[in-house]
Design a protein around this motif. Structure first.
Motif, mmCIF file in Angstrom:
data_model
loop_
_atom_site.group_PDB
_atom_site.id
_atom_site.type_symbol
_atom_site.label_atom_id
_atom_site.label_comp_id
_atom_site.label_asym_id
_atom_site.label_seq_id
_atom_site.Cartn_x
_atom_site.Cartn_y
_atom_site.Cartn_z
ATOM 1 N N ALA A 191 6.306 54.021 82.732
ATOM 2 C CA ALA A 191 6.799 54.882 83.811
ATOM 3 C C ALA A 191 6.001 56.187 83.836
ATOM 4 O O ALA A 191 5.629 56.672 84.911
ATOM 5 N N ASN A 192 5.735 56.750 82.674
ATOM 6 C CA ASN A 192 4.933 57.969 82.602
ATOM 7 C C ASN A 192 3.547 57.728 83.176
ATOM 8 O O ASN A 192 3.040 58.515 83.975
ATOM 9 N N ALA A 193 2.915 56.624 82.776
ATOM 10 C CA ALA A 193 1.565 56.318 83.260
ATOM 11 C C ALA A 193 1.544 56.101 84.771
ATOM 12 O O ALA A 193 0.612 56.523 85.456
ATOM 13 N N ALA A 194 2.571 55.458 85.303
ATOM 14 C CA ALA A 194 2.610 55.179 86.739
ATOM 15 C C ALA A 194 2.943 56.420 87.557
ATOM 16 O O ALA A 194 2.460 56.574 88.681
ATOM 17 N N GLY A 245 0.362 60.661 88.109
ATOM 18 C CA GLY A 245 -0.497 61.044 89.228
ATOM 19 C C GLY A 245 0.285 61.367 90.492
ATOM 20 O O GLY A 245 -0.188 62.104 91.349
ATOM 21 N N VAL A 246 1.475 60.849 90.604
ATOM 22 C CA VAL A 246 2.288 61.031 91.809
ATOM 23 C C VAL A 246 3.147 62.290 91.714
ATOM 24 O O VAL A 246 3.151 63.117 92.618
ATOM 25 N N VAL A 247 3.896 62.435 90.624
ATOM 26 C CA VAL A 247 4.845 63.546 90.506
ATOM 27 C C VAL A 247 4.375 64.618 89.530
ATOM 28 O O VAL A 247 5.022 65.652 89.392
ATOM 29 N N GLY A 248 3.265 64.389 88.836
ATOM 30 C CA GLY A 248 2.739 65.373 87.906
ATOM 31 C C GLY A 248 3.304 65.207 86.505
ATOM 32 O O GLY A 248 4.288 64.502 86.283
ATOM 33 N N PHE A 249 2.658 65.903 85.555
ATOM 34 C CA PHE A 249 3.070 65.767 84.164
ATOM 35 C C PHE A 249 4.444 66.345 83.863
ATOM 36 O O PHE A 249 5.195 65.736 83.092
ATOM 37 N N GLY A 270 -0.194 68.626 87.885
ATOM 38 C CA GLY A 270 1.050 69.403 87.992
ATOM 39 C C GLY A 270 2.012 68.841 89.000
ATOM 40 O O GLY A 270 3.203 69.109 88.925
ATOM 41 N N GLY A 271 1.514 68.075 89.954
ATOM 42 C CA GLY A 271 2.398 67.534 90.978
ATOM 43 C C GLY A 271 2.968 68.640 91.831
ATOM 44 O O GLY A 271 2.342 69.685 92.039
ATOM 45 N N PRO A 272 4.186 68.462 92.326
ATOM 46 C CA PRO A 272 4.786 69.481 93.216
ATOM 47 C C PRO A 272 5.138 70.781 92.482
ATOM 48 O O PRO A 272 5.343 71.803 93.119
ATOM 49 N N LEU A 273 5.139 70.767 91.165
ATOM 50 C CA LEU A 273 5.498 71.965 90.415
ATOM 51 C C LEU A 273 4.281 72.793 90.004
ATOM 52 O O LEU A 273 4.413 73.739 89.248
ATOM 53 N N VAL A 274 3.096 72.452 90.514
ATOM 54 C CA VAL A 274 1.861 73.091 90.043
ATOM 55 C C VAL A 274 1.842 74.597 90.274
ATOM 56 O O VAL A 274 1.301 75.330 89.480
ATOM 57 N N GLY A 275 2.428 75.086 91.311
ATOM 58 C CA GLY A 275 2.408 76.522 91.597
ATOM 59 C C GLY A 275 3.385 77.322 90.771
ATOM 60 O O GLY A 275 3.291 78.536 90.676
ATOM 61 N N MET A 276 4.331 76.636 90.148
ATOM 62 C CA MET A 276 5.365 77.339 89.392
ATOM 63 C C MET A 276 4.895 77.821 88.026
ATOM 64 O O MET A 276 5.464 78.741 87.460
#
Length: 183
Positions: free
Chosen positions: A118-121, A124-128, A176-182
């Motif tokens: 699940a982490n590997a999949a 790239g989509v939701v970030g680390f 970072g996914g959607p949280l990259v700016g935080m």
């Protein structure tokens, strides 16, 4: 035989096969030696294939460490095989209270594999930060923790801390996914 039980008749195997299995069973550490030789050869083959087309800094090139590791693995394998063939045996496991006759816990193994996949999949989509939280929480659940409030919070904290440590402090970019700016 003088009234004793003939093992070869009971097992229904020729004596040579029974003796060879017993000989191998008593020297099972040779399997570890074989794996070490295989890893050593793999490391050496990969080291030989390293391209040195770039500018080298210093007297030691990029092949040096892998070559030393590969040769070291093969030397350790040879020393282990020599010791085993001379009658040496590994010390029995005495530090843990493990029943070696118990079957493997495949449920735990599969749950851990699911968390890693699940982490590997998802990385790239939701970030680390999010995929790492799923990985940490999934591993805790697979290993027996069932606190559904504390575990996700600790997993999220560990994931964000790992992301910040690697991405911001060590300079290892993680998605970072959607949280990259935080952060």
């Amino acid at each position: 035989m003088s009234g004793g039980l003939d093992v070869h008749k009971v097992v229904n195997e020729p004596p040579s096969r029974t003796l060879s299995r017993a000989w191998l069973r008593e020297r099972s550490e040779l399997g570890v030696s074989a794996v070490l030789v295989g890893l050593g050869v793999l490391v050496l083959v990969d080291a030989i294939r390293i391209h040195t087309d770039f500018a080298q800094r210093g007297p030691v090139g990029p092949k040096a460490v892998p070559m030393v590791v590969g040769v070291g693995l093969i030397v350790v394998a040879a020393l282990l095989a020599r010791d085993v063939l001379r009658g040496g045996r590994g010390e029995a496991e005495g530090g843990e209270d493990v029943d070696l006759t118990a079957p493997a816990d495949w449920r735990t193994v599969l749950l851990l594999c699911g968390a890693f996949l699940a982490n590997a999949a998802l990385i790239g989509v939701v970030g680390f930060p999010i995929s790492g939280a799923i990985l940490f929480w999934g591993a805790a659940y697979a290993l027996g923790s069932r606190n559904f409030v504390r575990d996700p919070l600790i997993a999220a904290g560990l994931s964000v801390l790992t992301f910040v440590l690697f991405n911001n402090l060590l300079g290892v970019p993680l998605p970072g996914g959607p949280l990259v700016g935080m952060f």
